[in-house]
Enzyme design. Structure first.
Site, PDB file in Angstrom:
ATOM      1  N   ASP A   1      -4.448  -3.078   4.869  1.00  0.00           N
ATOM      2  CA  ASP A   1      -4.965  -2.521   6.120  1.00  0.00           C
ATOM      3  C   ASP A   1      -6.492  -2.589   6.203  1.00  0.00           C
ATOM      4  O   ASP A   1      -7.058  -2.564   7.279  1.00  0.00           O
ATOM      5  CB  ASP A   1      -4.489  -1.072   6.319  1.00  0.00           C
ATOM      6  CG  ASP A   1      -4.822  -0.180   5.132  1.00  0.00           C
ATOM      7  OD1 ASP A   1      -5.610  -0.615   4.261  1.00  0.00           O
ATOM      8  OD2 ASP A   1      -4.296   0.949   5.063  1.00  0.00           O
TER       9      ASP A   1
ATOM     10  N   ASP B   1       0.852  -1.186   0.000  1.00  0.00           N
ATOM     11  CA  ASP B   1       0.000   0.000   0.000  1.00  0.00           C
ATOM     12  C   ASP B   1       0.888   1.236   0.000  1.00  0.00           C
ATOM     13  O   ASP B   1       2.077   1.147   0.320  1.00  0.00           O
ATOM     14  CB  ASP B   1      -0.853   0.039   1.283  1.00  0.00           C
ATOM     15  CG  ASP B   1      -2.074  -0.847   1.178  1.00  0.00           C
ATOM     16  OD1 ASP B   1      -2.410  -1.218   0.052  1.00  0.00           O
ATOM     17  OD2 ASP B   1      -2.672  -1.168   2.208  1.00  0.00           O
TER      18      ASP B   1
END
Length: 843
Positions: free
Chosen positions: A559, A257
């Protein structure tokens, strides 16, 4: 008698050491498990909002829930918007349950799939439905790691060889004994001493079998993995599955990410475009300049869109300072609003009532809210991804605060502003509103005919050390790919800043990637470095392709709740400890506690260290086993007795190997590990370099010990009745010191300088000093028990010097090039590592 006592003592010692090691490991896993289950929840208690541990939750607390959270206790719904709960972990039903005033019950352990809300805690801990279920279940044990499977194979083969030599030794000794009796015509006469001789032959055979089996291997694996886990815990990485330690050492690709991993995850508004003008926000002074350049009506509209359309809250801490609880993007907007003197607790906001909320999710990429204003009118506010909000707008706010039509030229200029912000690595958000006529239609929030208020540019700075970490990954043969939901221009700017995106790399948007044919994907994926505007399913598809078609060992960071499929699919799932939802953490192998990319690099480094350390120990152990096996077998066949007694062999094989495991398996990783490519999936565990070192050292040690065994008395000028005892003790002492110096050699299988970092490794130095101290005690003071006699200082010096020659033998061996077989001809490194591509191969 002493042999029997020695065997009992060694078994007791090894069992005790192993039991203590397993107990400590078990306690460590309990601590790790407690850390894993220590979920932080937001509660309202005593009239103020706090962050508390799930263990500190009490009945009567009001818990705040949002998308991706785990429900921490049983409770009753108080208020909220579109709250949808996944109860599959308790009920097995895959369909989410909508919770509202009519169906208000929430159960511990379930997940919030959509919406947000508040619940009143009614029961906690083992009194919840989840707790009652847990009482009847126990968590499963760890599976064997791939490395342990390889080692079990090695141990089985060695055990079979040992068994064959053991049976052969017993047969040879028994045959010799029977032939001697036959030659003396005593084949029919048997006495107690003859039975004792046969029993002694059996003891020798059993000893050879014990020597052959590498008892230290399981302990070395456990020590190495547990040591790595403990060190990684200190380095802010919580390893949930043991196998993840070593698998990460083989990772050839990291799909990461952007937000919070590569960047700091503390966003700030740095640029605002409003009423046709862009303003750079650097401090409060910049805010005042912007405040003076726009009308009161525009400012009021801007503040309404910020403070009304948010899931975050501004709370005052004990120090009186304003703290913002919420996502980084919303926190940045609220901080920006506070600069203008905005206050969510003002009379205006209190008189406005929120009628309906559509929380942000990764599909819609926007958040909307419907507000009933003090005058009774309804107004919808919307914020989200710039392109999506702009497409929903057909009007724009002018300098006077009036809504004017958004012409094609206006739309193009706004698009240029958005792209300009994005090229500066800013995350762009559009804020818009719509006045709704009539108060009857409140079932849904409209998706069109909005009025654009402003374009906001939010900066999330790159974390310190990320660029260097990415360069280290590339040098280690690990390709870093950024997969983000951000705008393509923002993603490319950050990727270039981090060193991920190169001139010949490809950056693509999720929808384009989705529409590619399988053949096009095969062509584009090797060059793919950035995927922007991606959905979680795009990440899952990329991971699946990399693993199945390109045979990559893939690590994935995630996440969000929707990242769970990709985390589960990957070889190593890395969940973010701070920004990560509980669903993501549950599906991950490793939790990165500080959300930092540099920590991921540490996990890879320790993974490689685990593999190499166990290879070092296996090289050391096999040399001990081969030499002890051969010298005892040859002596038994030719002389009818063995120079090394059962107690001596048990000391060398059990105690020394256990200490050796402790010394070699806990060696910290060196930076050189990250300058070589990942370990291949199908590489043989015992490499040709290891065989070269094992065979070379074994030949030297067997030659020395054979010469001493067959001609030692003459060479050492030993006379008298105790000459045999002194010679056997000298052979034992020399054998031990050969292993001591070979343990030093095993610190590095390829490099000549094996002393680098040795004196700074306190574990290694303690093991060396302990081994030599124990050897002195055994030879000088435990003669009756160990079958030794005290040696003169000259013989001690001789043993040490013969052992030290192992260092010179190792130096010569490391200069011998290892010839590669045809199927490994592409491997440049002799230790089983695949080469890094260079020149034309790099493409």
């Amino acid at each position: 008698m002493y042999d029997g006592l020695g065997i009992i003592f060694c078994i007791f010692l090894v069992v005790t050491v192993t039991a203590i090691s397993d107990c400590k490991q078990s306690l460590q896993f309990k601590d790790l498990d407690k850390e894993k289950k220590n979920i932080i929840v937001q509660v309202t208690r005593d009239g103020s909002r706090h962050k508390v541990s799930i263990h500190d939750l009490v009945v009567g607390d009001t818990v705040h829930l949002s998308i991706g959270d785990q429900v921490p206790a049983d409770g009753i719904f108080i208020s909220g918007h579109s709250l949808s709960i996944d109860e599959s972990s308790l009920s097995g039903e895959s369909e989410p349950v909508n919770v509202d005033e009519k169906k208000p019950f929430l159960l511990s352990g379930t997940k919030v799939q959509d919406g947000s809300g508040k619940m009143l805690v009614t029961s906690v801990g083992m009194r919840t439905e989840w707790g009652r279920l847990m009482v009847t279940l126990s968590e499963g044990g760890e599976d064997e790691t791939p490395l342990q499977v390889k080692l079990n194979g090695v141990a089985t083969i060695i055990g079979k060889i040992g068994l064959a030599f053991s049976v052969l030794t017993f047969l040879v000794l028994t045959t010799r004994f029977l032939v001697v009796k036959a030659l003396h015509n005593e084949i029919t006469k048997w006495s107690i001493s003859d039975a004792l001789n046969l029993l002694n032959f059996f003891a020798i055979a059993v000893t050879i079998l014990v020597v052959a089996v590498p008892e230290g291997l399981p302990l070395a694996v456990t020590l190495s993995l547990a040591f790595a886990m403990k060190k990684l815990m200190n380095d802010k990485a919580l390893v949930r599955h043991l196998s993840a330690c070593e698998t990460m050492g083989s990772a050839s690709c990291i799909c990461t990410d952007k937000t919070g991993t590569l960047t700091t995850n503390h966003m700030v508004v740095t640029k605002v475009w409003i009423c046709g003008e862009a303003t750079v926000i650097k401090s409060n002074d910049s805010g005042n300049i912007l405040k003076s350049s726009i009308s009161e009506k525009v400012l009021s509209m801007l503040l309404q869109s910020i403070f009304q359309n948010t899931n975050s809250e501004v709370v005052k801490g004990k120090d009186g300072k304003a703290n913002i609880l919420g996502t980084p993007t919303e926190a940045a907007l609220l901080e920006f609003g506070l600069v203008f003197g905005g206050d969510r607790n003002s009379q205006y906001w209190k008189e406005s009532k929120i009628v309906k909320v559509e929380p942000f999710n990764s599909v819609k990429k926007k958040m909307s809210v419907l507000v009933a204003l003090p005058d009774g009118a309804l107004r919808a506010f919307c914020k989200g991804a710039s392109e999506i909000i702009l497409n929903m707008c057909d009007k724009i706010v002018n300098k006077e605060g009036e809504s004017v039509p958004l012409s094609g030229e206006h739309r193009k200029s706004v698009t240029d502003v958005i792209n300009g912000f994005a090229c500066e690595a800013l995350r762009t958000l559009c804020l818009a509103f719509k006045d709704i006529e009539g108060s009857s239609n409140v079932d849904s929030i409209p998706d069109d005919n909005y009025t654009l208020i402003a374009v906001v540019g939010i900066k999330d700075p790159v974390r310190p050390g990320v660029k260097e970490a990415v360069q280290t990954c590339l040098a280690a043969g690990i390709i870093v790919r950024m997969v983000t939901g951000d705008n393509i221009n923002t993603a490319k700017a950050i990727a270039k800043e981090c060193g991920i995106l190169t001139d010949d790399g490809v950056a693509i948007e999720g929808p384009d990637f989705r529409d590619k044919s399988p053949q096009e994907m095969k062509e584009i994926i090797p060059k793919l470095q950035v995927m922007a505007r991606s959905l979680p399913l795009d990440k899952h598809k990329l991971v699946t392709q990399l693993r199945s078609d390109f045979k990559e060992v893939v690590a994935v960071t995630g996440d969000g709740t929707n990242d769970a499929p990709a985390l589960h699919e990957a070889d190593i799932g890395l969940a973010m400890g701070i920004a990560g939802t509980e669903v993501a953490k549950e599906n991950a192998d490793v939790i990165i506690m500080d959300d930092n990319f540099t920590t991921i690099l540490n996990v890879a480094k320790w993974g490689r260290a685990v593999y190499i350390n166990i290879q070092k120990f296996v090289q050391f152990q096999l040399t001990v086993n081969v030499v002890a096996l051969m010298i005892n077998f040859v002596s038994a066949c030719f002389l009818g007795s063995t120079p090394l007694t059962t107690v001596q062999l048990l000391w060398v094989n059990m105690i020394m190997d256990t200490l050796g495991a402790l010394a070699l398996a806990t060696e910290p990783p060196s930076d050189r590990l990250m300058k070589r490519p990942p370990i291949g999936r199908n590489v043989n565990f015992i490499t040709k370099v290891m065989w070269r070192n094992i065979i070379g050292q074994s030949i030297y040690q067997m030659a020395v010990l054979a010469v001493l065994e067959f001609d030692g008395k003459r060479l050492l000028k030993l006379n008298g009745s105790d000459a045999n005892s002194i010679l056997d003790t000298f052979i034992f002492n020399t054998f031990v010191f050969c292993q001591v110096f070979n343990e030093i050699n095993s610190r590095d299988m390829e490099k000549i300088n094996v002393f680098r970092g040795m004196f700074s490794s306190w574990v290694f130095m303690i093991v060396m000093v302990s081994t030599i101290s124990f050897q002195v005690i055994i030879v000088e003071f435990l003669g009756t028990f160990a079958g030794t006699v005290p040696l003169s200082w000259k013989l001690w010096l001789g043993s040490v010097l013969i052992g030290a020659v192992s260092l010179l033998v190792s130096l010569v061996l490391k200069c011998i090039p290892v010839e590669l077989s045809k199927h490994t001809a592409t491997v440049k490194h002799c230790d089983g590592y695949e080469p890094l591509p260079n020149g034309p191969d790099l493409a």
